[in-house]
Motif scaffolding. Structure first.
Motif, PDB file in Angstrom:
ATOM      1  N   HIS A 118     -51.155 -21.071   9.463  1.00  0.00           N
ATOM      2  CA  HIS A 118     -51.951 -20.144   8.674  1.00  0.00           C
ATOM      3  C   HIS A 118     -52.902 -19.445   9.649  1.00  0.00           C
ATOM      4  O   HIS A 118     -54.099 -19.746   9.670  1.00  0.00           O
ATOM      5  CB  HIS A 118     -52.701 -20.927   7.605  1.00  0.00           C
TER       6      HIS A 118
ATOM      7  N   ASN B 211     -55.536 -21.779  11.768  1.00  0.00           N
ATOM      8  CA  ASN B 211     -54.894 -23.106  11.600  1.00  0.00           C
ATOM      9  C   ASN B 211     -53.451 -23.058  12.113  1.00  0.00           C
ATOM     10  O   ASN B 211     -52.606 -22.378  11.547  1.00  0.00           O
ATOM     11  CB  ASN B 211     -54.944 -23.451  10.115  1.00  0.00           C
TER      12      ASN B 211
ATOM     13  N   GLU C 101     -56.428 -29.048   7.999  1.00  0.00           N
ATOM     14  CA  GLU C 101     -56.199 -29.071   6.554  1.00  0.00           C
ATOM     15  C   GLU C 101     -55.707 -30.395   5.997  1.00  0.00           C
ATOM     16  O   GLU C 101     -55.847 -30.635   4.812  1.00  0.00           O
ATOM     17  CB  GLU C 101     -55.263 -27.931   6.128  1.00  0.00           C
TER      18      GLU C 101
HETATM   19 ZN    ZN Z   1     -50.258 -26.018   6.738  1.00  0.00          ZN
END
Ligand code: ZN
Ligand code: MLT
Length: 469
Positions: free
Chosen positions: A373, A378, A420
């Motif tokens: 992402h 990320n 995450e």
């Molecule tokens: Zn992910």
């Protein structure tokens, strides 16, 4: 002790809701098969009052409590330890959507509602619950909150921290903290709900929440090729500006990651052939093609190589399927050494390049699956065994060393080792190693204050004692 406790628990939540023996099996192993626990029992309460009662009972008998949602986490945060002394508390029977207020753009849901069911309820009222991810059919709102889930539209809507207005939590002493408020403004001291979001069940059991909704709007989606990973950020910046900030997702995929998808599901075809790919999605209006205009201006500015715009909902789904097939493709090929790092946005491309060089210098024949992402900084930099080496063997022999390289690089670039997927059991040592000592000390103080007996998801997030790894 446990026989009388179990008898008491049966009286509190019903004998049929206290599972023992083989009936516990599906709650005892995590999604990735990394953690295998043994539960004293699995408790399936049907109301917040029952959660509170069972917590009081467990505490009075010194029984550790492991809150359990859809069991889709990657870090072992919802798996009991192997002692056979901990009770798993499944929230699956707290599965009611309580209210949807379309005008106020809010919904209240119990913790065991699956993300997909919550999305569906919002959509039936013409509203969007923007949290979305591959596991949405099984993951539950309580787990999404406890891990501060982000998913595929963080860029526009933020993580669960941003999407939550109110929370109801059963504290480790059995009191119910009722902050189930839909207020958007409330400056009356500490924002207590934030303490429990991302706490991975270590400070209490989340039983319900009030979430923010948004107007439902058509989504337009395109597949874009770029010449290099460092072209992603300028493209994203331009698309945000050109579209009136309508970009909701901006997912980067390397050709090597997509090659795994084509290898494992040959019926899927890549829309473009290139070394670097981006899936971009925007909010749109039926009568206005914001996405196509923004992309064509970006192309004129030389910010991208090639574009395929989805012409139908079916095509849009196909493009997303390609992206979402990357993790299962890795799994089918025996799994990877997985990473979930974040670095400041401006450093994403440099991280990918430096990580690639560092890993290939030591393990020249591995296969890399790099995607993520990138609009949120990320990156999933996953490393697969060389073709002529068994995946399990490679992970066992080299996994920790590979991860060391990638985590220390992220840390050196002022990033995070867990963007995450949280900490759970898997990354507790990393939190000790890379966490700020003052922040860690404050976390321990909070844990000791709220859960002095260390019975709420013991051993998750924080290592039980000291900096041992
Ligand atoms: Zn992910
Ligand atoms: C994803 O981005 O697809 C998820 O975080 C899952 C994963 O990387 O395995």
């Amino acid at each position: 002790m446990s026989a009388s406790a179990l008898h008491e628990l049966e009286g509190l939540i019903g004998a049929g809701q206290v599972l023992r023996g083989d009936a516990c099996a599906r709650y005892e192993t995590d999604e990735r098969g990394l953690f295998h626990g043994r539960a004293l029992a699995v408790l399936r309460p049907g109301s917040v009052a029952e959660v509170a009662a069972l917590v009081r009972c467990c505490v009075s008998h010194g029984i550790g409590i492991v809150p359990h949602g859809g069991n889709t986490g990657y870090c072992g945060g919802a798996t009991a330890d192997a002692s056979g002394t901990q009770a798993v508390v499944s929230l699956e029977r707290l599965n009611r959507v309580l209210t949807v207020d379309a005008d106020a753009h809010t919904m209240s849901v119990q913790a065991g509602v699956t993300l997909a069911a919550a999305q569906q309820a919002a959509s039936e009222h013409g509203r969007l619950l923007p949290l979305a991810m591959g596991s949405q059919g099984s993951c539950q709102i309580g787990g999404n909150l406890s891990t501060n889930a982000g998913g595929l539209a963080v860029l526009k809507y933020g993580t669960m921290r941003d999407l939550t207005l109110g929370l109801e939590v059963v504290l480790p002493d059995g009191r119910v903290l009722d902050r189930l408020s839909s207020l958007r403004k409330d400056n009356t001291g500490y924002d207590l709900k934030q303490l429990f979001i991302g706490a991975e069940g270590s400070l209490g059991i989340i039983t319900a929440a009030v979430l923010k909704l948004f107007p439902a709007a058509p989504r337009n989606c395109a597949w874009v090729s770029i010449t290099a990973a460092d072209a992603a950020l300028p493209l994203l910046a331009a698309l945000r500006e050109l579209s009136g900030d309508a970009v909701t997702s901006f997912e980067y995929m390397s050709d090597a990651a997509l090659a795994l998808v084509v290898e494992t599901t040959p019926e899927q075809r890549l829309p473009l052939s290139a070394a670097h790919h981006v899936l971009v999605e925007m909010l749109g209006k039926d009568d206005e093609d914001v996405l196509e205009r923004a992309l064509s201006t970006a192309a004129e500015r030389g910010l991208l190589q090639d574009v395929v715009v989805a012409q139908s909902e079916n095509q849009r789904r196909q493009l997303w399927r390609l992206r979402e097939s990357i993790p299962p493709a890795e799994k089918r090929l025996g799994g990877s050494v997985k990473h979930d790092v974040s670095v400041p946005l401006a450093e994403v491309a440099a991280y990918i390049e430096r990580a690639r060089m560092a890993v290939l210098a030591r393990w020249p024949r591995v296969r890399l699956s790099v995607y993520g992402h990138v609009g949120d900084g990320n990156v999933h930099f996953n490393v697969l065994a060389p073709l002529d080496e068994g995946a399990e063997d490679f992970k066992r022999r080299h996994g920790d060393a590979v991860s060391d390289v990638l985590h220390s690089l992220a840390h050196a670039m002022r990033g995070s080792f867990s963007a995450e997927h949280g900490v759970g059991v898997l990354k507790r040592g990393l939190l000790e190693r890379y966490g700020d000592p003052v922040a860690l000390a404050v976390m321990r103080q909070l844990k000791a204050t709220l859960d002095p007996l260390n019975l709420m998801n013991p051993g998750k997030l924080l290592l039980p004692e000291g900096p041992a790894r």
